[in-house]
Design a protein around this motif. Structure first.
Motif, PDB file in Angstrom:
ATOM      1  N   SER A  49       0.977  -1.021  -0.096  1.00  0.00           N
ATOM      2  CA  SER A  49       0.098   0.169   0.046  1.00  0.00           C
ATOM      3  C   SER A  49       0.689   1.337  -0.085  1.00  0.00           C
ATOM      4  O   SER A  49       1.719   1.368   0.839  1.00  0.00           O
ATOM      5  N   LEU A  51      -0.607   4.377  -0.257  1.00  0.00           N
ATOM      6  CA  LEU A  51      -1.303   5.406   0.015  1.00  0.00           C
ATOM      7  C   LEU A  51      -1.234   6.209   1.092  1.00  0.00           C
ATOM      8  O   LEU A  51      -0.429   5.995   2.029  1.00  0.00           O
ATOM      9  N   GLY A  56      -6.863   7.998   0.871  1.00  0.00           N
ATOM     10  CA  GLY A  56      -7.572   8.226  -0.253  1.00  0.00           C
ATOM     11  C   GLY A  56      -9.023   8.288  -0.113  1.00  0.00           C
ATOM     12  O   GLY A  56      -9.639   8.004   0.973  1.00  0.00           O
ATOM     13  N   GLY A  60     -13.052   1.704  -3.076  1.00  0.00           N
ATOM     14  CA  GLY A  60     -12.956   0.789  -4.025  1.00  0.00           C
ATOM     15  C   GLY A  60     -13.884  -0.398  -4.121  1.00  0.00           C
ATOM     16  O   GLY A  60     -14.871  -0.391  -3.192  1.00  0.00           O
ATOM     17  N   VAL A 124      -7.438   1.137  -6.025  1.00  0.00           N
ATOM     18  CA  VAL A 124      -7.471   1.648  -4.480  1.00  0.00           C
ATOM     19  C   VAL A 124      -7.941   0.662  -3.620  1.00  0.00           C
ATOM     20  O   VAL A 124      -7.999   0.960  -2.195  1.00  0.00           O
ATOM     21  N   ASP A 145      -4.178   5.653  -4.891  1.00  0.00           N
ATOM     22  CA  ASP A 145      -5.502   6.264  -5.436  1.00  0.00           C
ATOM     23  C   ASP A 145      -4.932   7.479  -6.516  1.00  0.00           C
ATOM     24  O   ASP A 145      -4.044   8.284  -6.344  1.00  0.00           O
TER      25      ASP A 145
END
Length: 292
Positions: A49, A51, A56, A60, A124, A145
């Motif tokens: 990950s 993110l 984000g 998803g 995401v 994202d």
């Protein structure tokens, strides 16, 4: 695997030049890190990950949606679409990124068709990333994202594919090499038309392809646009999985929809209708993303 594509990734925290892959003693002790000390653990399922911040804006696909997608795609109903996407990726491509990778079905097909290519699957959804991580040995799976900025080096990719997924035109232009190729699949208004009314599914705008071109204007130039339409013979279970893997799963009354589906015959002829559009990135100075 992530180690195959780590040279194309960047730290989402500090815009370091690249991430290096650090392998511990065991399979569960793997880490990606940048030269400024930020580290990112690789999940035991093989994805990472990247993110940042609040993780984000979008969650998803859910685990249930990914499971439904795996069932439906595993039956081969969308294989002609996967073949068209693979054909749109140029021979000799090095790194190919799939936006909204889902189960990895389409990117795996691309990698099968291009033996020397490496793939990055971005989604995401962590549930998608888990499944995509095991879809192909040359695929690295990343949670990110696209609207917050792709954790990918500028000009690092030969091609980007985007099948039924949102697009951030500026970011896709940034990460592609000069004259890199973008392959996009969008549904037409005829897609799944036999199911929409009876099952209350979300429709498709008539001018979707035109609006796609407008959204890419100035960053990409059109190369080719090909219609792809064929009939699928779907069982009720197939239809249930098709609904469950898409946006209609989050809309409407599931009880009423299940009752309506129960009235369908054992098999139903359903139209698959999409447009496969190929674009080439325009040559321009690379712009750093505000988030990267």
């Amino acid at each position: 695997m992530l180690t195959d594509v780590v040279d194309a990734l960047v730290c989402p925290q500090c815009r370091a030049r690249e991430l290096d892959s650090g392998l511990g003693v065991g399979d569960t002790d793997r880490t990606l890190w940048c030269d400024r000390g930020h580290s990112f653990d690789v999940a035991r399922q093989g994805y990472v990950s990247l993110l940042t911040g609040d993780g984000g804006k979008f969650s998803g696909d859910s685990a249930e949606m990914i499971a439904a997608r795996e069932v439906f795609l595993g039956e081969g109903h969308f294989d002609p679409i996967a073949a068209a996407v693979s054909a749109g990726v140029p021979e000799g491509s090095d790194v190919v990124l799939d936006v909204g990778v889902g189960t990895g079905h389409y990117l795996a097909a691309v990698l099968d068709a291009h033996a020397d290519a490496r793939g990055i699957g971005v989604d995401v959804s962590k549930f998608a990333a888990r499944r995509a991580a095991r879809s192909h040995p040359r695929l690295g799976s990343v949670v990110a994202d696209i609207w917050s900025g792709l954790p990918v080096r500028s000009g690092a990719l030969s091609a980007v594919t985007c099948v039924f997924a949102p697009r951030n035109a500026g970011e896709l232009n940034r990460v592609l090499v000069d004259d890199g190729v973008l392959v996009i699949v969008t549904p037409t208004s005829r897609h799944q038309r036999e199911l929409r009314g009876p099952l209350g599914l979300i429709g498709v705008e008539e001018d979707k392809t035109r609006r796609l071109g407008e959204s890419l204007s100035g960053l990409f130039e059109p190369v080719a646009e090909s219609p792809l339409e064929y009939s699928m013979m779907l069982s009720r279970n197939d239809i249930d999985a098709l609904i469950g893997m898409g946006p209609s799963a989050r809309h409407g009354d599931p009880v009423a929809r299940a009752a309506a589906l129960a009235q369908f015959p054992d098999t139903t002829e359903v139209t698959a209708s999409v447009t496969v559009s190929i674009y080439r990135a325009t040559n321009q100075p690379r712009r750093a993303s505000a988030s990267l």
